[in-house]
Write a protein that holds these residues in place. Structure first.
Motif, PDB file in Angstrom:
ATOM      1  N   ALA A   8      -2.935  48.955 -54.066  1.00  0.00           N
ATOM      2  CA  ALA A   8      -2.051  49.631 -53.755  1.00  0.00           C
ATOM      3  C   ALA A   8      -0.609  48.450 -52.339  1.00  0.00           C
ATOM      4  N   ALA A   9       0.426  48.483 -52.448  1.00  0.00           N
ATOM      5  CA  ALA A   9       1.198  48.100 -51.309  1.00  0.00           C
ATOM      6  C   ALA A   9       1.685  49.026 -50.392  1.00  0.00           C
ATOM      7  N   VAL A  10       2.144  47.921 -49.085  1.00  0.00           N
ATOM      8  CA  VAL A  10       2.942  48.673 -48.125  1.00  0.00           C
ATOM      9  C   VAL A  10       3.298  47.753 -47.501  1.00  0.00           C
ATOM     10  N   SER A  11       5.166  47.808 -47.156  1.00  0.00           N
ATOM     11  CA  SER A  11       5.781  47.259 -46.767  1.00  0.00           C
ATOM     12  C   SER A  11       5.768  46.736 -45.332  1.00  0.00           C
ATOM     13  N   ARG A  12       6.888  46.065 -44.754  1.00  0.00           N
ATOM     14  CA  ARG A  12       6.645  45.165 -43.285  1.00  0.00           C
ATOM     15  C   ARG A  12       6.462  46.449 -42.711  1.00  0.00           C
ATOM     16  N   ASN A  13       7.643  47.195 -42.664  1.00  0.00           N
ATOM     17  CA  ASN A  13       8.296  48.325 -41.766  1.00  0.00           C
ATOM     18  C   ASN A  13       6.879  49.053 -42.069  1.00  0.00           C
ATOM     19  N   GLY A  14       6.679  49.530 -43.003  1.00  0.00           N
ATOM     20  CA  GLY A  14       5.725  50.814 -43.622  1.00  0.00           C
ATOM     21  C   GLY A  14       6.257  51.703 -44.169  1.00  0.00           C
ATOM     22  N   GLY A  15       7.354  51.421 -44.385  1.00  0.00           N
ATOM     23  CA  GLY A  15       8.018  53.100 -44.843  1.00  0.00           C
ATOM     24  C   GLY A  15       8.499  52.791 -46.621  1.00  0.00           C
ATOM     25  N   SER A  16       7.432  52.157 -46.472  1.00  0.00           N
ATOM     26  CA  SER A  16       7.251  52.398 -48.377  1.00  0.00           C
ATOM     27  C   SER A  16       5.582  52.217 -48.727  1.00  0.00           C
ATOM     28  N   THR A  17       5.796  52.680 -49.782  1.00  0.00           N
ATOM     29  CA  THR A  17       4.062  52.165 -50.055  1.00  0.00           C
ATOM     30  C   THR A  17       4.712  52.437 -51.597  1.00  0.00           C
ATOM     31  N   ASP A  18       3.555  51.941 -52.437  1.00  0.00           N
ATOM     32  CA  ASP A  18       3.406  52.096 -54.202  1.00  0.00           C
ATOM     33  C   ASP A  18       1.056  51.620 -54.682  1.00  0.00           C
ATOM     34  N   TYR A  19       1.571  52.631 -55.421  1.00  0.00           N
ATOM     35  CA  TYR A  19       0.257  52.874 -55.623  1.00  0.00           C
ATOM     36  C   TYR A  19       0.043  52.854 -57.467  1.00  0.00           C
ATOM     37  N   ALA A  20      -1.149  51.720 -57.699  1.00  0.00           N
ATOM     38  CA  ALA A  20      -1.127  52.164 -58.677  1.00  0.00           C
ATOM     39  C   ALA A  20      -1.267  53.637 -59.221  1.00  0.00           C
ATOM     40  N   ASP A  21      -1.191  54.111 -60.833  1.00  0.00           N
ATOM     41  CA  ASP A  21      -1.623  54.932 -61.730  1.00  0.00           C
ATOM     42  C   ASP A  21      -3.496  55.715 -61.195  1.00  0.00           C
TER      43      ASP A  21
END
Length: 127
Positions: free
Chosen positions: A49-62
């Motif tokens: 998983a990842a989160v942007s500097r401002n916390g507004g964007s995230t992403d995940y492995a399927d």
């Protein structure tokens, strides 16, 4: 530079939950996108998983979508990984990593984009 220390890993039964924490040193935590990666025995390190500097964007492995949630508290210099409905295949050493990405809403999913890493915390899920 930033130093990262993970905590929260332990042995848990399948179907259970854990929350991992990653505490960062320094006053520039908000300058980094943050990621969680994991490495199981005999396997390559993989993005979780990842989160942007401002916390507004995230992403995940399927493989973890819906079950895991990444979040950050810039006031506490900490990033979290809430893991629910854990499965035996989630067993791995979990690492947090920091990426000095330029955009406040940007992040990367490739491990080579992350120059700073913690020492890892072991998560073991029993069946």
């Amino acid at each position: 530079q930033v130093q990262l220390v993970e905590s929260g890993g332990e042995l848990v039964q399948a179907g259970g939950s854990l929350r991992l924490s990653c505490a960062a040193s320094g006053r520039t935590f908000r300058s980094y996108a943050m990621g969680w990666f994991r490495q199981a025995p005999g396997k390559e390190r993989e993005f979780v998983a990842a989160v942007s500097r401002n916390g507004g964007s995230t992403d995940y492995a399927d493989s973890v979508k819906v079950r895991f949630t990444i979040s950050r508290d810039n006031a506490k210099n900490t990033v979290y990984l809430q893991m629910n409905s854990l499965k035996p295949e989630d067993t791995a050493v979990y690492y947090c990593a920091a990426d000095p990405v330029f955009s406040p809403s940007g992040y990367h999913t490739a491990s080579y984009e992350y120059p700073y890493w913690g020492q890892g915390t072991q998560v073991t899920v029993s069946s």
